[in-house]
Design an enzyme around this catalytic site. Structure first.
Site, short mmCIF file in Angstrom:
data_model
loop_
_atom_site.label_atom_id
_atom_site.label_comp_id
_atom_site.label_asym_id
_atom_site.label_seq_id
_atom_site.Cartn_x
_atom_site.Cartn_y
_atom_site.Cartn_z
N LYS A 119 0.77 -1.42 -0.28
CA LYS A 119 0.09 -0.03 0.44
C LYS A 119 1.09 1.36 0.29
O LYS A 119 2.55 1.20 0.55
CB LYS A 119 -0.69 0.21 1.19
CG LYS A 119 -1.89 0.50 0.91
CD LYS A 119 -2.97 0.24 0.51
CE LYS A 119 -4.80 0.71 0.60
NZ LYS A 119 -5.93 -0.27 -0.18
N GLY A 150 -23.47 3.96 4.71
CA GLY A 150 -22.74 4.38 3.49
C GLY A 150 -23.15 4.52 2.13
O GLY A 150 -22.83 3.45 2.13
N VAL A 151 -23.55 4.87 1.16
CA VAL A 151 -24.54 4.92 -0.11
C VAL A 151 -23.49 5.78 -1.19
O VAL A 151 -23.97 6.44 -1.63
CB VAL A 151 -25.78 5.41 0.22
CG1 VAL A 151 -26.37 3.67 0.30
CG2 VAL A 151 -26.23 6.06 0.30
N GLY A 152 -22.08 5.87 -0.29
CA GLY A 152 -21.13 6.46 -1.90
C GLY A 152 -21.29 5.07 -3.23
O GLY A 152 -21.89 4.60 -3.24
N LYS A 153 -19.98 4.96 -3.37
CA LYS A 153 -20.17 4.20 -5.24
C LYS A 153 -20.44 2.86 -4.55
O LYS A 153 -21.34 2.35 -5.06
CB LYS A 153 -18.60 4.49 -5.88
CG LYS A 153 -18.69 5.77 -6.47
CD LYS A 153 -17.24 5.98 -7.39
CE LYS A 153 -15.57 5.92 -6.58
NZ LYS A 153 -14.76 6.08 -7.20
N VAL A 154 -20.09 2.10 -3.55
CA VAL A 154 -20.36 1.02 -3.43
C VAL A 154 -21.24 0.58 -2.88
O VAL A 154 -22.20 -0.76 -3.10
CB VAL A 154 -18.94 0.69 -2.09
CG1 VAL A 154 -19.20 -1.15 -1.79
CG2 VAL A 154 -17.78 0.16 -3.03
N GLY A 155 -21.55 1.30 -1.55
CA GLY A 155 -22.64 1.03 -0.83
C GLY A 155 -24.49 1.23 -2.00
O GLY A 155 -25.17 0.72 -2.24
#
Length: 359
Positions: A80, A180-185
């Site tokens: 990382k 959390g409903v960003g891109k993944v959610g």
């Protein structure tokens, strides 16, 4: 830029500090293991409060990537990188290209990709100086948005969890709370809605909530995460920040299953045992959210969405293996997942000791 540092985790193979004052680059690349192949992991661009905090994050995240890549069968070790700074203010072509030259200097020991604060167009710039960048834009032969397969993998992990808990993988009628409903959610909502789940969501972003409700009017919004976890849920899906499962959250959970896309959900060692003691089935985060790294690894072979999706679908069976081992050995699923990952790193990694002609 780099100040006094505490003792590094000596289990890491290599930690590299990268600095280019003219562009403002201050970065750390941490390679935990190359036992299974080149270390693969994203680049996080974040305004860390100190170099010590950045180093701690790089060490923790690189270790997690080693276990994630091993558990889902990739021929990659774990690494990382973190870039210290505010991506909205400090990101520039010169900085990203300088960073790319440092990645290139490692000669392929580390392959980078997107993470928090970095996106496919950023990897396109890194790749102008580096042969070891993936997660690129489709215009440059890349796979683009990795959140699509990340959400698919979480969905498969959720189906496997339902089968273990209730005897079948169907999520129809199950009440799922997504924090959390960003891109993944947001993509996870699509899969669950298509199957007929009863969905509750929360997010600090009103815009993200509005997008979900516009696409799925039946989805219900609750005020905050504290209210969500206390709602009558079958499944809780943390899909935002790490540390979502802590000493305050776990006792308040009503859900039978925890399965979400957020990284590092367990706030500290021991939380996994508290979940087990409460009868909550925890699907290890670094397993179920591995669809994204499967996608960027596939890009290195010449991206095929169908091939990558098929591999991410395997998260269903791997999750079932983890639960079966946990039950057989009387340990929490998080411990079982670690044991499976460590076994593969040991058993397959040792083959590199067999000398091949020309190597």
């Amino acid at each position: 830029m780099f100040g006094e540092l505490g003792a590094a985790d000596t289990r890491h193979e290599q930690v590299v500090f990268c600095q280019d004052p003219d562009s403002g680059l201050a970065a750390i690349i941490a390679i935990y293991s190359t036992a299974l192949g080149p270390a693969l992991g994203g680049t996080r661009f974040y305004p860390y409060p100190s170099t010590e905090a950045a180093l701690a994050d790089a060490l923790r995240l690189s270790r997690a990537m080693a276990y994630k890549n091993a558990l889902v069968g990739l021929d990659h070790g774990g690494g990382k990188a973190v870039i210290i700074g505010d991506p909205t203010r400090d990101k520039s072509e010169a900085l990203l290209r300088a960073y790319g030259r440092f990645v290139q200097s490692l000669g392929g020991r580390y392959v980078t990709a997107c993470d928090v604060g970095t996106f496919p167009p950023d990897m396109d710039l890194v790749a102008r100086e580096c042969a070891f960048a993936t997660g690129r834009s489709p215009e440059h032969g890349g796979a683009g948005d990795s959140s699509i397969l990340t959400a698919w993998g979480v969905y498969q992990g959720m189906r496997a969890s339902a089968e273990h808990a209730w005897g079948g993988p169907s999520l129809a009628g199950r009440r799922v709370g997504i924090a959390g409903v960003g891109k993944v959610g947001r993509h996870l909502v699509e899969h669950l809605s298509a199957e007929g789940a009863d969905i509750l969501v929360t997010d600090v972003s009103g815009h993200a909530l509005a997008l979900v409700q516009a696409a799925h009017p039946d989805v219900r919004v609750v005020a905050d995460t504290e209210m969500l976890i206390r709602s009558d849920l079958d499944i809780y899906a943390p899909c935002a920040l790490g540390g979502a499962l802590d000493d305050d959250t776990v006792p308040a959970l009503t859900a039978r299953i925890v399965c979400g896309g957020a990284n590092n959900q367990l706030a500290h060692p021991g939380v996994e045992k508290v979940l087990q003691d409460r009868g909550v089935l925890y699907a290890p985060d670094y397993l179920v959210n591995a669809g994204g790294v499967i996608q960027v690894a596939d890009e290195l072979e010449g991206f095929s969405f169908e091939r990558a999706k098929a591999r991410a679908s395997g998260i269903f069976e791997t999750t079932k293996r983890v639960f079966a081992l946990a039950e057989a050995e009387g340990v929490p699923p998080a411990v079982a997942a670690d044991r499976l990952a460590e076994a593969r790193m040991s058993q397959v990694g040792r083959l590199r000791g067999i000398l091949l002609p020309g190597t």
